[in-house]
Design an enzyme around this catalytic site. Structure first.
Site, PDB file in Angstrom:
ATOM      1  N   GLY A  38       0.786  -1.230   0.000  1.00  0.00           N
ATOM      2  CA  GLY A  38       0.000   0.000   0.000  1.00  0.00           C
ATOM      3  C   GLY A  38       0.822   1.287   0.000  1.00  0.00           C
ATOM      4  O   GLY A  38       0.375   2.323  -0.472  1.00  0.00           O
ATOM      5  N   ASP A  94       0.107   3.493   3.947  1.00  0.00           N
ATOM      6  CA  ASP A  94      -0.958   4.163   3.213  1.00  0.00           C
ATOM      7  C   ASP A  94      -2.025   4.726   4.139  1.00  0.00           C
ATOM      8  O   ASP A  94      -2.465   5.858   3.989  1.00  0.00           O
ATOM      9  CB  ASP A  94      -1.583   3.220   2.168  1.00  0.00           C
ATOM     10  N   ASP A  97      -5.705   2.651  10.254  1.00  0.00           N
ATOM     11  CA  ASP A  97      -7.085   2.222  10.477  1.00  0.00           C
ATOM     12  C   ASP A  97      -7.227   1.877  11.959  1.00  0.00           C
ATOM     13  O   ASP A  97      -7.417   2.771  12.782  1.00  0.00           O
ATOM     14  CB  ASP A  97      -7.381   1.051   9.536  1.00  0.00           C
ATOM     15  N   LYS A 125      -8.076   7.121   9.213  1.00  0.00           N
ATOM     16  CA  LYS A 125      -9.521   6.942   9.224  1.00  0.00           C
ATOM     17  C   LYS A 125     -10.088   7.315  10.584  1.00  0.00           C
ATOM     18  O   LYS A 125      -9.572   6.902  11.618  1.00  0.00           O
ATOM     19  CB  LYS A 125      -9.847   5.484   8.915  1.00  0.00           C
ATOM     20  N   PHE A 146     -14.397   2.550   3.076  1.00  0.00           N
ATOM     21  CA  PHE A 146     -13.338   1.754   2.467  1.00  0.00           C
ATOM     22  C   PHE A 146     -12.864   2.453   1.197  1.00  0.00           C
ATOM     23  O   PHE A 146     -13.625   2.634   0.251  1.00  0.00           O
ATOM     24  CB  PHE A 146     -13.813   0.344   2.159  1.00  0.00           C
ATOM     25  N   VAL A 147     -11.599   2.857   1.198  1.00  0.00           N
ATOM     26  CA  VAL A 147     -11.080   3.644   0.074  1.00  0.00           C
ATOM     27  C   VAL A 147     -10.046   2.853  -0.735  1.00  0.00           C
ATOM     28  O   VAL A 147      -9.403   1.942  -0.223  1.00  0.00           O
ATOM     29  CB  VAL A 147     -10.453   4.968   0.564  1.00  0.00           C
ATOM     30  N   ASP A 153      -5.704  -0.837  -2.276  1.00  0.00           N
ATOM     31  CA  ASP A 153      -6.317  -1.810  -3.182  1.00  0.00           C
ATOM     32  C   ASP A 153      -7.651  -2.330  -2.669  1.00  0.00           C
ATOM     33  O   ASP A 153      -7.993  -2.191  -1.493  1.00  0.00           O
ATOM     34  CB  ASP A 153      -5.400  -3.019  -3.348  1.00  0.00           C
ATOM     35  N   ARG A 159      -4.782   0.043  -7.250  1.00  0.00           N
ATOM     36  CA  ARG A 159      -3.651   0.716  -6.609  1.00  0.00           C
ATOM     37  C   ARG A 159      -3.086   1.847  -7.467  1.00  0.00           C
ATOM     38  O   ARG A 159      -2.485   2.785  -6.959  1.00  0.00           O
ATOM     39  CB  ARG A 159      -2.517  -0.280  -6.336  1.00  0.00           C
TER      40      ARG A 159
HETATM   41  P1  5GP Z   1      -4.691  -1.340  10.678  1.00  0.00           P
HETATM   42  O1  5GP Z   1      -3.687  -2.343  11.198  1.00  0.00           O
HETATM   43  O2  5GP Z   1      -4.362   0.073  11.037  1.00  0.00           O
HETATM   44  O3  5GP Z   1      -6.086  -1.717  11.060  1.00  0.00           O
HETATM   45  O4  5GP Z   1      -4.718  -1.546   9.129  1.00  0.00           O
HETATM   46  C1  5GP Z   1      -3.949  -0.863   8.252  1.00  0.00           C
HETATM   47  C2  5GP Z   1      -4.009  -1.593   6.942  1.00  0.00           C
HETATM   48  O5  5GP Z   1      -5.343  -2.015   6.631  1.00  0.00           O
HETATM   49  C3  5GP Z   1      -3.610  -0.663   5.828  1.00  0.00           C
HETATM   50  O6  5GP Z   1      -2.220  -0.723   5.626  1.00  0.00           O
HETATM   51  C4  5GP Z   1      -4.403  -1.208   4.666  1.00  0.00           C
HETATM   52  O7  5GP Z   1      -3.682  -2.248   4.064  1.00  0.00           O
HETATM   53  C5  5GP Z   1      -5.647  -1.785   5.287  1.00  0.00           C
HETATM   54  N1  5GP Z   1      -6.793  -0.855   5.199  1.00  0.00           N
HETATM   55  C6  5GP Z   1      -7.420  -0.231   6.212  1.00  0.00           C
HETATM   56  N2  5GP Z   1      -8.423   0.546   5.779  1.00  0.00           N
HETATM   57  C7  5GP Z   1      -8.410   0.449   4.432  1.00  0.00           C
HETATM   58  C8  5GP Z   1      -9.213   1.049   3.382  1.00  0.00           C
HETATM   59  O8  5GP Z   1     -10.139   1.844   3.575  1.00  0.00           O
HETATM   60  N3  5GP Z   1      -8.901   0.688   2.107  1.00  0.00           N
HETATM   61  C9  5GP Z   1      -7.897  -0.191   1.817  1.00  0.00           C
HETATM   62  N4  5GP Z   1      -7.687  -0.466   0.540  1.00  0.00           N
HETATM   63  N5  5GP Z   1      -7.126  -0.766   2.780  1.00  0.00           N
HETATM   64  C10 5GP Z   1      -7.381  -0.441   4.056  1.00  0.00           C
HETATM   65 MG    MG Z   2      -1.310  -2.004   4.124  1.00  0.00          MG
END
Ligand code: 5GP
Ligand code: MG
Length: 171
Positions: A38, A94, A97, A125, A146-147, A153, A159
């Site tokens: 990402g 990227d 979350d 987010k 979800f973006v 992706d 991407r």
């Molecule tokens: P976290 O560990 O912070 O929950 O997740 C981060 C990862 O989740 C990001 O690096 C990404 O790969 C994925 N992710 C979280 N939200 C999104 C979203 O809205 N779109 C996409 N494509 N990936 C996301």
């Molecule tokens: Mg990621």
């Protein structure tokens, strides 16, 4: 597709972040570490604006959460990472979350002997964080949708889009 952040706004913001980073690291050699896949586009654009001695390396972090409701099991792979002992790391992802990925990767890099780790994310987010985590550099704060695009992706597609968009059927 609904465009959430147009390409021009991303470019402007990435250049701003780069100036901030260049100011903060002036005189300190930095190793930029991107979390694949990402981070790809964000990293490529950002580093070209940073006029400082700089190394680039990558790690992979995959969470296997096929279903959104399942707790993710995170696997970090660092075969491509050079020796980072004593190095100052700027970790890029990227999107922030839940915060689990970045928390784990930061701990991993410290464990590997990094002198310092700062974190930059293109997107953060809102209302999703499950672990307390404060990134040092944030491009944009976005709603809980979800973006895709600009590195992000869905099923490994989208991407390459120069903007960040919301998939019609998602979010
Ligand atoms: P976290 O560990 O912070 O929950 O997740 C981060 C990862 O989740 C990001 O690096 C990404 O790969 C994925 N992710 C979280 N939200 C999104 C979203 O809205 N779109 C996409 N494509 N990936 C996301
Ligand atoms: Mg990621």
């Amino acid at each position: 597709m609904e465009v959430l952040i147009p390409a021009e706004r991303i470019q402007t913001r990435v250049a701003e972040l780069a100036s901030e980073i260049a100011r903060d690291y002036a005189g300190t050699p930095v190793t930029v570490v991107g979390i694949l896949t990402g981070c790809l586009v964000f990293t490529a654009d950002l580093i070209r604006h940073i006029n400082l001695p700089l190394r680039v390396a990558f790690v992979t972090a995959s969470s296997y959460r096929g279903m959104v409701t399942l707790p993710g099991k995170l696997e970090i792979r660092d075969e491509l990472l050079p020796d980072i002992t004593g190095r100052h790391i700027l970790l890029l992802d990227d999107i922030l979350d839940t915060g689990k990925t970045l928390t784990r990767v930061v701990a991993h890099l410290i464990d590997k002997g990094a002198a310092s780790v700062k974190v930059g994310v293109l997107l953060r987010k809102m209302g999703r964080q499950e672990v307390p985590f404060e990134p040092d550099y944030v491009g944009f704060t976005i709603p809980d949708k979800f973006v895709v695009g600009y590195g992000l992706d869905f099923n490994d597609e989208y991407r390459h889009l120069p903007y960040v968009g919301v998939l019609p059927s998602a979010g």
